[in-house]
Design an enzyme around this catalytic site. Structure first.
Site, PDB file in Angstrom:
ATOM      1  N   ASP A   1       0.815  -1.229   0.000  1.00  0.00           N
ATOM      2  CA  ASP A   1       0.000   0.000   0.000  1.00  0.00           C
ATOM      3  C   ASP A   1       0.843   1.273   0.000  1.00  0.00           C
ATOM      4  O   ASP A   1       0.451   2.291   0.576  1.00  0.00           O
ATOM      5  CB  ASP A   1      -0.954   0.017   1.208  1.00  0.00           C
ATOM      6  CG  ASP A   1      -1.857  -1.189   1.240  1.00  0.00           C
ATOM      7  OD1 ASP A   1      -2.217  -1.675   0.153  1.00  0.00           O
ATOM      8  OD2 ASP A   1      -2.188  -1.658   2.345  1.00  0.00           O
TER       9      ASP A   1
ATOM     10  N   ASN B   1      -5.556 -10.214  -3.709  1.00  0.00           N
ATOM     11  CA  ASN B   1      -5.158  -9.622  -2.414  1.00  0.00           C
ATOM     12  C   ASN B   1      -4.612  -8.207  -2.589  1.00  0.00           C
ATOM     13  O   ASN B   1      -4.602  -7.419  -1.651  1.00  0.00           O
ATOM     14  CB  ASN B   1      -4.116 -10.495  -1.694  1.00  0.00           C
ATOM     15  CG  ASN B   1      -2.919 -10.876  -2.560  1.00  0.00           C
ATOM     16  OD1 ASN B   1      -2.943 -10.723  -3.775  1.00  0.00           O
ATOM     17  ND2 ASN B   1      -1.886 -11.393  -1.930  1.00  0.00           N
TER      18      ASN B   1
ATOM     19  N   HIS C   1      -4.905  -1.813  -5.569  1.00  0.00           N
ATOM     20  CA  HIS C   1      -4.105  -0.745  -6.162  1.00  0.00           C
ATOM     21  C   HIS C   1      -5.034   0.378  -6.597  1.00  0.00           C
ATOM     22  O   HIS C   1      -5.748   0.254  -7.587  1.00  0.00           O
ATOM     23  CB  HIS C   1      -3.311  -1.294  -7.353  1.00  0.00           C
ATOM     24  CG  HIS C   1      -2.262  -2.291  -6.949  1.00  0.00           C
ATOM     25  ND1 HIS C   1      -1.471  -2.971  -7.831  1.00  0.00           N
ATOM     26  CD2 HIS C   1      -1.853  -2.694  -5.711  1.00  0.00           C
ATOM     27  CE1 HIS C   1      -0.630  -3.754  -7.173  1.00  0.00           C
ATOM     28  NE2 HIS C   1      -0.854  -3.612  -5.882  1.00  0.00           N
TER      29      HIS C   1
ATOM     30  N   CYS D   1       4.221  12.466   1.014  1.00  0.00           N
ATOM     31  CA  CYS D   1       5.021  13.469   1.733  1.00  0.00           C
ATOM     32  C   CYS D   1       4.114  14.555   2.313  1.00  0.00           C
ATOM     33  O   CYS D   1       4.449  15.175   3.325  1.00  0.00           O
ATOM     34  CB  CYS D   1       6.063  14.076   0.802  1.00  0.00           C
ATOM     35  SG  CYS D   1       7.382  12.903   0.441  1.00  0.00           S
TER      36      CYS D   1
HETATM   37  P1  GDP Z   1      -0.769   0.342  -3.563  1.00  0.00           P
HETATM   38  O1  GDP Z   1      -1.339  -0.952  -3.088  1.00  0.00           O
HETATM   39  O2  GDP Z   1       0.709   0.438  -3.302  1.00  0.00           O
HETATM   40  O3  GDP Z   1      -1.098   0.658  -4.996  1.00  0.00           O
HETATM   41  O4  GDP Z   1      -1.419   1.480  -2.660  1.00  0.00           O
HETATM   42  P2  GDP Z   1      -2.978   1.592  -2.243  1.00  0.00           P
HETATM   43  O5  GDP Z   1      -3.752   2.024  -3.430  1.00  0.00           O
HETATM   44  O6  GDP Z   1      -3.430   0.370  -1.533  1.00  0.00           O
HETATM   45  O7  GDP Z   1      -2.914   2.712  -1.141  1.00  0.00           O
HETATM   46  C1  GDP Z   1      -2.335   3.955  -1.380  1.00  0.00           C
HETATM   47  C2  GDP Z   1      -3.344   5.061  -1.040  1.00  0.00           C
HETATM   48  O8  GDP Z   1      -2.635   6.280  -0.870  1.00  0.00           O
HETATM   49  C3  GDP Z   1      -4.345   5.306  -2.153  1.00  0.00           C
HETATM   50  O9  GDP Z   1      -5.579   5.646  -1.599  1.00  0.00           O
HETATM   51  C4  GDP Z   1      -3.744   6.485  -2.908  1.00  0.00           C
HETATM   52  O10 GDP Z   1      -4.706   7.278  -3.558  1.00  0.00           O
HETATM   53  C5  GDP Z   1      -3.110   7.251  -1.778  1.00  0.00           C
HETATM   54  N1  GDP Z   1      -1.933   8.038  -2.179  1.00  0.00           N
HETATM   55  C6  GDP Z   1      -1.000   7.720  -3.121  1.00  0.00           C
HETATM   56  N2  GDP Z   1      -0.049   8.679  -3.172  1.00  0.00           N
HETATM   57  C7  GDP Z   1      -0.382   9.601  -2.232  1.00  0.00           C
HETATM   58  C8  GDP Z   1       0.229  10.832  -1.797  1.00  0.00           C
HETATM   59  O11 GDP Z   1       1.281  11.260  -2.264  1.00  0.00           O
HETATM   60  N3  GDP Z   1      -0.420  11.508  -0.790  1.00  0.00           N
HETATM   61  C9  GDP Z   1      -1.578  11.058  -0.234  1.00  0.00           C
HETATM   62  N4  GDP Z   1      -2.132  11.772   0.742  1.00  0.00           N
HETATM   63  N5  GDP Z   1      -2.156   9.909  -0.625  1.00  0.00           N
HETATM   64  C10 GDP Z   1      -1.571   9.194  -1.601  1.00  0.00           C
HETATM   65  P1  IMO Z   2      -0.865  -4.240  -2.242  1.00  0.00           P
HETATM   66  O1  IMO Z   2      -0.438  -4.834  -3.567  1.00  0.00           O
HETATM   67  C1  IMO Z   2      -0.848  -4.604   2.107  1.00  0.00           C
HETATM   68  C2  IMO Z   2      -0.977  -8.677   3.721  1.00  0.00           C
HETATM   69  C3  IMO Z   2      -2.249  -9.110   4.442  1.00  0.00           C
HETATM   70  C4  IMO Z   2      -1.667 -10.119   5.420  1.00  0.00           C
HETATM   71  C5  IMO Z   2      -0.567 -10.795   4.603  1.00  0.00           C
HETATM   72  C6  IMO Z   2      -0.994 -12.093   3.942  1.00  0.00           C
HETATM   73  O2  IMO Z   2      -2.160  -3.519  -2.298  1.00  0.00           O
HETATM   74  O3  IMO Z   2       0.245  -3.458  -1.645  1.00  0.00           O
HETATM   75  P2  IMO Z   2      -2.554 -12.719   1.881  1.00  0.00           P
HETATM   76  O4  IMO Z   2      -4.011 -12.468   1.644  1.00  0.00           O
HETATM   77  O5  IMO Z   2      -1.668 -12.172   0.824  1.00  0.00           O
HETATM   78  O6  IMO Z   2      -2.264 -14.163   2.178  1.00  0.00           O
HETATM   79  O7  IMO Z   2      -2.227 -11.931   3.260  1.00  0.00           O
HETATM   80  O8  IMO Z   2      -0.191  -9.860   3.602  1.00  0.00           O
HETATM   81  N1  IMO Z   2      -1.212  -8.165   2.351  1.00  0.00           N
HETATM   82  C7  IMO Z   2      -1.122  -6.873   2.016  1.00  0.00           C
HETATM   83  N2  IMO Z   2      -0.902  -5.777   2.776  1.00  0.00           N
HETATM   84  N3  IMO Z   2      -0.983  -4.487   0.761  1.00  0.00           N
HETATM   85  C8  IMO Z   2      -1.168  -5.578  -0.007  1.00  0.00           C
HETATM   86  O9  IMO Z   2      -1.169  -5.537  -1.350  1.00  0.00           O
HETATM   87  C9  IMO Z   2      -1.291  -6.837   0.616  1.00  0.00           C
HETATM   88  N4  IMO Z   2      -1.508  -8.095   0.179  1.00  0.00           N
HETATM   89  C10 IMO Z   2      -1.445  -8.893   1.242  1.00  0.00           C
HETATM   90  O10 IMO Z   2      -2.844  -8.008   5.087  1.00  0.00           O
HETATM   91  O11 IMO Z   2      -1.045  -9.469   6.486  1.00  0.00           O
HETATM   92 MG    MG Z   3      -2.838  -1.642  -1.778  1.00  0.00          MG
END
Ligand code: GDP
Ligand code: IMO
Ligand code: MG
Length: 466
Positions: A16, A41, A44, A369
């Protein structure tokens, strides 16, 4: 000689980090964006003018309509969820036909995988997508004469046999765990419908990506999860079940490693983690881990916290656990897939440097940031950073391989000046001096160059380093 090339983008912390937003930004320079690990899982998300879209299995460059999208053999495919995801994207008038390609070597998530994850994933805090059981069945292969893993291509070639096998696997799993008899017929019917829907996207040429790149295509590999959740290099067992590190792109991504050019790492300025497991810089330590993961993470979700806490008062608290709650609420750190509260922590430069070194990261992107500004409203108004680790009173410069040791690590915390960010700034040099000083410190320590930083959740919320 290779004609095209490939770059790999990975998360450097616990997932995340904002990988999708960076992919969305960078994809304009690539022809193909490809997933090589994980499955549904992953969550994005990309913030658009029409609201936030969360992608789980489809690569995150959907808005860069010139890019092809590839789901490699290292992924595990949930057919029903993939159908829904493709329908969701199509409903936004984004064409997936002749754009999305799925390796026929990718294993299919079967009903017994979900069942087993529901039964056994609680102590890790999995996303309940059947990821662990699907990857472990791939490694186990067979049990006696019973085939445990089923590839998408086999299912397409002989659906009758392989759906029957899935039913058999479900029944055997119920028996093995002394569970009352249960029917999975309806699920299998839905899977058949989804398979029919997905069929046009399945790529039967196992050298498809290889051939494209040989002809000149530029590929960006999109890592899911992140290096600290890697099944080998992470804090096993508190990890996902796939290989998430940069090198894994050249296994699960169906391309040979001679095309590799650069590795891009994405980290976030205030860290987060979902699920149980070591997290050295967590605000509130074990108290936060137990609180966030109570009832699998469902007790203290976003609604609960918004009803219960006052962020202004909690930011001012002397108790790091309460500061962590406020930072989570202000940063909207709740699971994209599960809605669970994400545990939050200080930016940990030892962990970050370890991940950068271990993966040969060339370019770094630090998201969120803007959220560092929340530290202006804490009691001492400074940004806390983890700059060192002590284990048994000795300094170490790596993440310990043993969880026992990692739990014992004492982080060295230092403070840095906070800043106010004008989010209309687009030039690196115009960023506030305390932020520039922090970014230079990170570059020096991690021996890595910045590509850019995130300054807000919206699609254009970033500043690139010239
Ligand atoms: P990913 O799994 O790595 O693609 O990340 P996620 O989508 O699960 O979570 C990232 C969250 O942070 C999303 O809701 C994005 O919109 C948000 N996000 C990404 N870049 C920034 C940033 O520079 N500032 C803030 N405040 N939020 C961000
Ligand atoms: P993205 O791609 C954050 C975590 C779960 C759990 C562990 C195992 O969005 O960054 P799983 O279902 O994969 O067997 O769970 O890994 N986990 C993540 N945490 N971002 C993810 O994906 C995750 N995918 C799995 O919360 O602790
Ligand atoms: Mg994510």
């Amino acid at each position: 000689m290779p004609k095209g090339y490939s770059d790999v983008l990975i998360g450097l912390q616990y997932g995340d980090e904002g990988k999708a937003k960076v992919i969305d930004l960078l994809a304009k320079d690539y022809d193909i964006v490809a997933r090589f690990n994980g499955g549904a899982n992953a969550g994005h998300s990309i913030e658009t003018d029409q609201g936030s879209i969360s992608l789980n299995q489809v690569p995150s460059s959907i808005f860069q309509t010139h890019t092809l999208l590839y789901i490699g053999s290292g992924c595990v495919v949930n057919l029903e969820k993939l159908q829904k995801e493709v329908e969701k994207i199509s409903a936004m008038k984004i064409e997936m036909k002749d754009r999305l390609f799925i390796s026929d070597q990718a294993p299919v998530i079967q009903p017994h995988h979900i069942l087993m994850d529901e039964l056994m994933g609680g102590e890790i805090g999995t996303t309940k997508n059947g990821i662990g059981p699907a990857y472990s069945d791939k490694a186990l292969r067979m049990e006696g004469k019973r085939l445990l893993t089923i590839k998408l291509g086999d299912l397409l070639d002989d659906p009758k046999t392989f759906f029957a096998q899935m039913k058999n696997n479900f029944i055997e799993t119920l028996n093995k765990h002394d569970l009352p008899a249960r029917d999975c017929e309806l699920t299998l019917q839905h899977m058949q419908t989804a398979l029919d829907f997905i069929t046009p996207f399945v790529q039967r040429d196992t050298l498809w990506l290889q051939k494209k790149v040989a002809k000149g295509a530029k590929v960006l590999f999109e890592g899911a999860q992140s290096v600290m959740l890697d099944v080998t290099k992470g804090c096993v067992p508190f990890v996902t079940s796939s290989s998430t590190v940069a090198g894994a792109a050249y296994v699960g991504g169906d391309l040979s490693p001679n095309y590799h050019r650069k590795t891009i790492g994405v980290a976030k300025a205030i860290m987060s983690r979902v699920g149980f497991g070591p997290f050295a810089s967590e605000f509130g330590g074990l108290e936060s881990e137990n609180y966030c993961m109570e009832e699998g993470g469902n007790s203290h979700n976003r609604d609960y916290e918004e009803r219960t806490y006052d962020t202004t008062a909690y930011l001012q608290s002397e108790n790091p656990f309460e500061v962590g709650i406020a930072l989570r609420m202000l940063g909207r750190e709740y699971g994209t897939v599960t809605r669970r509260p994400r545990r939050v922590g200080m930016l940990d430069l030892v962990q970050l440097t370890h991940a950068i070194r271990g993966n040969g990261v060339d370019l770094l992107f630090l998201t969120k940031c803007d959220l560092l500004q929340d530290f202006n409203k804490t009691k001492d108004g400074t940004i806390p950073l983890v700059t060192g680790y002590k284990l048994n009173d000795e300094k170490i410069d790596y993440v310990p391989g043993s969880n026992v040791s990692y739990r014992k690590v004492e982080p060295v915390v230092e403070k840095r000046d906070c800043f106010t960010l004008d989010t209309t700034i687009t030039e690196w040099e115009k960023l506030p001096p305390p932020l520039l000083t922090l970014l230079t410190e990170i570059e020096k320590k991690a021996k890595c160059k910045f590509l850019g930083i995130g300054t807000g959740p919206q699609r254009d919320g970033f500043v690139l380093k010239g």
